[in-house]
Design an enzyme around this catalytic site. Sequence first.
Site, mmCIF file in Angstrom:
data_model
loop_
_atom_site.group_PDB
_atom_site.id
_atom_site.type_symbol
_atom_site.label_atom_id
_atom_site.label_comp_id
_atom_site.label_asym_id
_atom_site.label_seq_id
_atom_site.Cartn_x
_atom_site.Cartn_y
_atom_site.Cartn_z
ATOM 1 N N LYS A 122 -25.582 18.237 16.983
ATOM 2 C CA LYS A 122 -26.713 17.340 16.715
ATOM 3 C C LYS A 122 -26.331 15.984 16.126
ATOM 4 O O LYS A 122 -27.216 15.174 15.867
ATOM 5 C CB LYS A 122 -27.717 18.042 15.802
ATOM 6 C CG LYS A 122 -27.175 18.450 14.434
ATOM 7 C CD LYS A 122 -28.282 19.076 13.580
ATOM 8 C CE LYS A 122 -27.709 19.488 12.234
ATOM 9 N NZ LYS A 122 -28.681 20.103 11.352
ATOM 10 N N TYR A 123 -25.050 15.731 15.888
ATOM 11 C CA TYR A 123 -24.694 14.442 15.288
ATOM 12 C C TYR A 123 -23.642 13.708 16.120
ATOM 13 O O TYR A 123 -22.747 14.322 16.683
ATOM 14 C CB TYR A 123 -24.078 14.636 13.892
ATOM 15 C CG TYR A 123 -25.021 15.199 12.861
ATOM 16 C CD1 TYR A 123 -26.211 14.550 12.549
ATOM 17 C CD2 TYR A 123 -24.696 16.378 12.184
ATOM 18 C CE1 TYR A 123 -27.064 15.073 11.584
ATOM 19 C CE2 TYR A 123 -25.544 16.897 11.219
ATOM 20 C CZ TYR A 123 -26.729 16.248 10.927
ATOM 21 O OH TYR A 123 -27.567 16.760 9.983
ATOM 22 N N MET A 140 -8.103 3.723 8.678
ATOM 23 C CA MET A 140 -7.357 2.575 8.157
ATOM 24 C C MET A 140 -6.430 1.956 9.185
ATOM 25 O O MET A 140 -6.095 2.564 10.200
ATOM 26 C CB MET A 140 -6.540 3.001 6.939
ATOM 27 C CG MET A 140 -7.015 2.375 5.654
ATOM 28 S SD MET A 140 -5.909 2.768 4.319
ATOM 29 C CE MET A 140 -6.937 2.239 2.958
ATOM 30 N N ASP A 196 5.975 -5.450 6.613
ATOM 31 C CA ASP A 196 6.567 -6.633 7.256
ATOM 32 C C ASP A 196 6.650 -7.824 6.309
ATOM 33 O O ASP A 196 7.682 -8.503 6.243
ATOM 34 C CB ASP A 196 5.838 -6.999 8.555
ATOM 35 C CG ASP A 196 4.337 -7.148 8.380
ATOM 36 O OD1 ASP A 196 3.763 -6.576 7.438
ATOM 37 O OD2 ASP A 196 3.713 -7.857 9.187
ATOM 38 N N GLY A 252 0.813 -1.217 0.000
ATOM 39 C CA GLY A 252 0.000 0.000 0.000
ATOM 40 C C GLY A 252 0.842 1.261 0.000
ATOM 41 O O GLY A 252 1.958 1.279 0.539
ATOM 42 N N LYS A 264 8.270 0.452 5.502
ATOM 43 C CA LYS A 264 7.147 1.287 5.043
ATOM 44 C C LYS A 264 5.821 0.726 5.533
ATOM 45 O O LYS A 264 5.659 -0.485 5.582
ATOM 46 C CB LYS A 264 7.156 1.283 3.509
ATOM 47 C CG LYS A 264 5.942 1.897 2.869
ATOM 48 C CD LYS A 264 5.223 0.973 1.866
ATOM 49 C CE LYS A 264 4.499 -0.174 2.506
ATOM 50 N NZ LYS A 264 3.495 -0.837 1.662
ATOM 51 N N TYR A 268 -7.758 6.082 2.243
ATOM 52 C CA TYR A 268 -6.984 6.452 1.048
ATOM 53 C C TYR A 268 -6.634 7.944 1.053
ATOM 54 O O TYR A 268 -5.660 8.351 0.426
ATOM 55 C CB TYR A 268 -7.751 6.042 -0.210
ATOM 56 C CG TYR A 268 -7.979 4.541 -0.221
ATOM 57 C CD1 TYR A 268 -6.971 3.673 -0.621
ATOM 58 C CD2 TYR A 268 -9.167 3.993 0.258
ATOM 59 C CE1 TYR A 268 -7.140 2.294 -0.571
ATOM 60 C CE2 TYR A 268 -9.347 2.617 0.310
ATOM 61 C CZ TYR A 268 -8.336 1.769 -0.098
ATOM 62 O OH TYR A 268 -8.487 0.414 -0.040
ATOM 63 N N GLU A 269 -7.417 8.749 1.792
ATOM 64 C CA GLU A 269 -7.156 10.200 1.865
ATOM 65 C C GLU A 269 -5.771 10.504 2.421
ATOM 66 O O GLU A 269 -5.205 11.569 2.167
ATOM 67 C CB GLU A 269 -8.167 10.886 2.804
ATOM 68 C CG GLU A 269 -9.609 10.840 2.373
ATOM 69 C CD GLU A 269 -10.317 9.546 2.734
ATOM 70 O OE1 GLU A 269 -9.627 8.575 3.107
ATOM 71 O OE2 GLU A 269 -11.538 9.498 2.632
HETATM 72 P P1 FBP Z 1 0.566 -1.985 3.626
HETATM 73 O O1 FBP Z 1 0.565 -2.869 4.827
HETATM 74 O O2 FBP Z 1 0.920 -2.675 2.371
HETATM 75 O O3 FBP Z 1 1.402 -0.774 3.863
HETATM 76 O O4 FBP Z 1 -0.914 -1.424 3.395
HETATM 77 C C1 FBP Z 1 -1.703 -1.043 4.461
HETATM 78 C C2 FBP Z 1 -3.056 -0.538 4.043
HETATM 79 O O5 FBP Z 1 -3.013 0.841 3.759
HETATM 80 C C3 FBP Z 1 -4.078 -0.853 5.121
HETATM 81 O O6 FBP Z 1 -4.167 0.183 6.054
HETATM 82 C C4 FBP Z 1 -5.326 -1.101 4.324
HETATM 83 O O7 FBP Z 1 -6.155 -2.029 4.970
HETATM 84 C C5 FBP Z 1 -4.813 -1.688 3.054
HETATM 85 O O8 FBP Z 1 -3.519 -1.189 2.877
HETATM 86 C C6 FBP Z 1 -5.655 -1.387 1.854
HETATM 87 O O9 FBP Z 1 -5.121 -2.047 0.758
HETATM 88 P P2 FBP Z 1 -5.486 -1.762 -0.756
HETATM 89 O O10 FBP Z 1 -4.662 -0.594 -1.171
HETATM 90 O O11 FBP Z 1 -5.036 -2.988 -1.455
HETATM 91 O O12 FBP Z 1 -6.938 -1.477 -0.842
#
Ligand code: FBP
Length: 552
Positions: A242-243, A250, A175, A81, A202, A426-427
């Site tokens: 109110k919310y 992630m 890892d 990722g 990373k 993803y943000e």
């Molecule tokens: P890495 O362990 O490869 O660094 O990725 C972590 C991560 O960002 C998680 O937090 C998340 O669950 C996953 O990747 C999402 O993976 P993908 O990009 O394949 O949707």
Amino acid sequence: MKLSPLQIARYQYQPKLPGMLRGGISEICVKVGDATQSVADQEKIQALFPNTYGKNEITFQKGKNTAAGKKQVVGVILSGGQAPGGHNVICGLYDALKATDKENVLYGFKGGPSGLIDDDYIVFDDEYINAYRNTGGFDIIGSGRTKLETEEQFAIVAANCKKHGINALVIIGGDDSNTNAAVLAEYFAANNSGIQVIGCPKTIDGDLKNEDIECSFGFDTATKTYAEIVGNIERDANSAKKYWHFVKVMGRSASHVALETALQTQPNICLVGEEVAAKKLSLAALADYIADSVAARAAKGWNFGVAIIPEGIVEFVPEFSMLIAEINELLAGAKADVFNALPTWKEKYAFIENGLTKEAMAVFAILPENIQQQLFLERDPHGNVQVSLIESEKLFSALVKANLDARKAAGTYHGKFSALHHFLGYEGRCAFPSNFDADYCYSLGYNAFMLIQYGYTGYLSKVSNLQAPAEEWVAGGMPITKMMNIERRHGADKPVIRKALVELEGAPFKFFEANRAQWAVETCYVYPGAIQYFGPSEVCDVTTRTLALEKA
Ligand code: FBP
């Protein structure tokens, strides 16, 4: 490509190196430390890594460079990722390589580990590299999740490296990728291929850390990005009143990201998967815990709040992981086709009821219908439920609502509960790296080259003392085998780097634990604001709360 003003300004940023790596490559020498042992299962790991096990820890220091002068041809991949700072690892590696000798060459293999198999590459030059300095993302060469783990793959990689005259590979990954880097290093050493392998730590998840690696890169920027957004949501909640906001963040497995975001923002609730597992908390108990906060705040007239839910939480709830295991079994092989052929949810439900044990069915029955259906929609390539796709923020808000409805019926709760949901993932993974990640990553890459130049293989690039100013950071290398133990994976014993989960006795969790009762009922929000790239060091260069507390 149109460039934003920030991107243009970031091109000018000169990442900070550890003091010992400043002043020119010819002034860097090696201090050899102690021989190492794996963290557990020493005999087994040694037997599996006869050529790369037990090597010495090393640290760089100022002194005459004694490395053999030879042309260096290096290959690099990004694996897994995205994590902010990956580009700077490559920039640091490139700069060190070119500063040593303009004739040195850096190959970038595209699309992750598969690029090494498919021999899909580019050769970096100044113009190409300069367009990616201090930027987020992995688009410089792309990434992927193909695993490099079989001898057939290793032989292809060796042949491709030989073709280009590559004498070292740098693997930038988490890892799993670095475990595979160690296996690849051992294979190359055993076959006298003359190719070194160096890893770089990373992952935004923050779960590649140990007594040697203080943090993985990307965690700093990603959590600061999530904390900015959570802080903004808190301020909105405190304005509109109110919310209740349920925010999933992630972190596939460990809850480091959720915990760090909570430490920065002080929300009313933050669940921590590792605690849930340790205390064997049930879904009902967790819903009750959150509902207590909702009710206590409602009694003060505050029908608003913020709850952080870690992405990996459901796997830590014992009854839920038992349910998942049974569902995987229920749909194994051809049974999935039988299930999928059933035309209505009613018939599918009957099939499920028939196949699950009474205990698993009891858990399944309390789930909202959309979550029940999600469990049967998405399967991974092995046919398993994709737990990360479960909308746990919606699951918990639905369970809390049911709990509050029951309290209302019993006359013990009189508030209003209106929930909104967010998923922050993803943000944060491709944000412009914070100064910390820009500096740390550049240093990791620069340092990786030094390890290559001095002939090391099977090492992780190590930069430590990270809570101090960069000048005082310590650069060196640690044999990857030192971080390994044997774990059961897919039915077999495998040597792997131990994943770092949140330690319940560690300072970050202890700090959270000591404060959360107050945060749950009062409004103690902290608004961190956006990452600052230019300005006073105490604003722009601060590390995470996790690192600060761990190193305090
Ligand atoms: P890495 O362990 O490869 O660094 O990725 C972590 C991560 O960002 C998680 O937090 C998340 O669950 C996953 O990747 C999402 O993976 P993908 O990009 O394949 O949707």
